[in-house]
Motif scaffolding. Structure first.
Motif, PDB file in Angstrom:
ATOM      1  N   LEU A  48       0.773  -1.268   0.156  1.00  0.00           N
ATOM      2  CA  LEU A  48       0.000   0.057  -0.100  1.00  0.00           C
ATOM      3  C   LEU A  48       0.982   1.359  -0.040  1.00  0.00           C
ATOM      4  N   GLN A  86      -8.742  -0.997  -0.877  1.00  0.00           N
ATOM      5  CA  GLN A  86      -7.645  -0.442   0.014  1.00  0.00           C
ATOM      6  C   GLN A  86      -7.133   0.835  -0.880  1.00  0.00           C
TER       7      GLN A  86
ATOM      8  N   VAL B  72     -10.415  -7.088   7.981  1.00  0.00           N
ATOM      9  CA  VAL B  72     -11.820  -6.848   7.620  1.00  0.00           C
ATOM     10  C   VAL B  72     -12.257  -8.245   6.526  1.00  0.00           C
ATOM     11  N   ALA B  85     -12.739  -1.300   4.551  1.00  0.00           N
ATOM     12  CA  ALA B  85     -11.744  -1.832   4.033  1.00  0.00           C
ATOM     13  C   ALA B  85     -10.742  -0.460   3.547  1.00  0.00           C
ATOM     14  N   GLN B  86     -11.355   0.737   3.131  1.00  0.00           N
ATOM     15  CA  GLN B  86     -10.806   1.961   2.531  1.00  0.00           C
ATOM     16  C   GLN B  86      -9.863   2.223   3.719  1.00  0.00           C
ATOM     17  N   SER B  88      -8.811   0.622   6.567  1.00  0.00           N
ATOM     18  CA  SER B  88      -8.085  -0.330   6.892  1.00  0.00           C
ATOM     19  C   SER B  88      -6.664  -0.040   6.152  1.00  0.00           C
ATOM     20  N   GLY B  89      -6.827   0.270   4.658  1.00  0.00           N
ATOM     21  CA  GLY B  89      -5.655   0.613   4.040  1.00  0.00           C
ATOM     22  C   GLY B  89      -4.893   1.726   4.420  1.00  0.00           C
ATOM     23  N   LEU B  90      -5.682   2.774   4.643  1.00  0.00           N
ATOM     24  CA  LEU B  90      -5.040   4.163   5.079  1.00  0.00           C
ATOM     25  C   LEU B  90      -4.346   3.819   6.352  1.00  0.00           C
ATOM     26  N   LEU B  92      -3.013   0.981   7.307  1.00  0.00           N
ATOM     27  CA  LEU B  92      -1.682   0.213   7.124  1.00  0.00           C
ATOM     28  C   LEU B  92      -0.654   0.987   6.581  1.00  0.00           C
ATOM     29  N   ARG B  93      -1.114   1.956   5.541  1.00  0.00           N
ATOM     30  CA  ARG B  93      -0.193   2.696   4.944  1.00  0.00           C
ATOM     31  C   ARG B  93       0.661   3.767   5.729  1.00  0.00           C
TER      32      ARG B  93
END
Lengths: 188, 188
Positions: A48, A86, B72, B85-86, B88-90, B92-93
């Motif tokens: 990511l 994501q 998720v 999900a979006q 969670s991506g932020l 993790l990044r």
């Protein structure tokens, strides 16, 4: 005035990016296309980070007036939907952080805008993208061609609100309509 | 050495955050809990920008040694899974950008770590979180309590690879196993 639009076909392994300039007479010129890749064997957080850095660099390089991101549907590509969602979140955040107006477009909307036919297949869309941009061959890989189609669709349809906002979901499949209804929280 | 762990229960309307300090003898002390909110009526890109800014500010304020994000699953909460999900991506990044090691934890893993029982209900988990942290009452709202449970689980389980990496998915429901298999791209 020429409008520059950057389209993003979100993906974790290959995220398609396409940039076009659109004239008031709807003539479209290719500016850039490509994919941002991340290594499937790398940890998700590193992937990511890599994709986000690539996206942000391309946005800052091309300085688009508007951005379009493909709307992700959970019914499709169950295998990859989490990563796709994501990356779409990163793309939307990157646009908002730069005050670049961004819209979501469904695959059917894009197909309809490019070919006049919402159920067109991938090859038809890619052939039309090449024709519209006056290229000898469809751009490769397909993710980049999809991102260009998205940018062209967004430019041609202007700032029209997307299907979700207007409820104009006639170009959606039944599964997509069900998903949008679920996203909106309406009873089905 | 005291280890500080920040847990994130990803969400677009309420993103739960919990921070704990863990001693080598496993004793856990509350550092912070709360939720980052975004306005449901705002455009999605603005909501992601708001939640990301709130997350990053809390990470930078508390400087955790490790982070944990709830995994998720698409089967759950169809209505909200895309936003989750979006976010969670932020999250993790944001961890990767700061070189903070981050792990994904399933709800069953968290329940098992906190209560000894993977199918514990929310109230049992919240009561145990309060007990472990020596609080008179379970933290509110539930998203914040869930984030604390995630942080405590991650601290107690140490740097053990998550279920996905090890294939140790015995604490998963059949639907979760199917989803993990799909995520991995294995044939079912």
């Amino acid at each position: 005035m020429t409008i520059r639009v950057l389209g993003i076909d979100p993906g974790l392994t290959r995220c398609g990016i396409g940039v076009v300039d659109v004239e008031p007479d709807r003539r479209v010129t290719l500016v850039y296309y490509g994919v941002v890749r991340s290594e499937p064997s790398a940890p998700i957080e590193e992937r990511l980070l890599t994709v986000n850095a690539g996206l942000e660099a391309l946005i800052d390089e091309h300085e688009p007036h508007a951005m379009a991101v493909e709307r992700v549907f959970a019914q499709h590509n169950l295998r990859t939907v989490m990563g796709t969602a994501q990356v779409s979140g990163l793309a939307l955040r990157a646009a908002a952080a730069r005050s670049i107006p961004v819209g979501l477009r469904t695959p059917s909307e894009v197909k309809a805008a490019i070919t006049g036919y919402g159920a067109a297949d991938k090859k038809q869309v890619q052939a039309m993208v090449a024709r519209v941009l006056r290229l000898a061959e469809p751009p490769q890989p397909a993710d980049a061609a999809d991102a260009l189609a998205l940018a062209i669709c967004h430019a041609w349809r202007g700032d029209a609100p997307d299907a979700r906002a207007t409820g104009a979901s006639s170009s959606l499949t039944p599964a997509q309509r069900a998903w949008l209804a679920a996203e909106r929280g309406t009873k089905r």
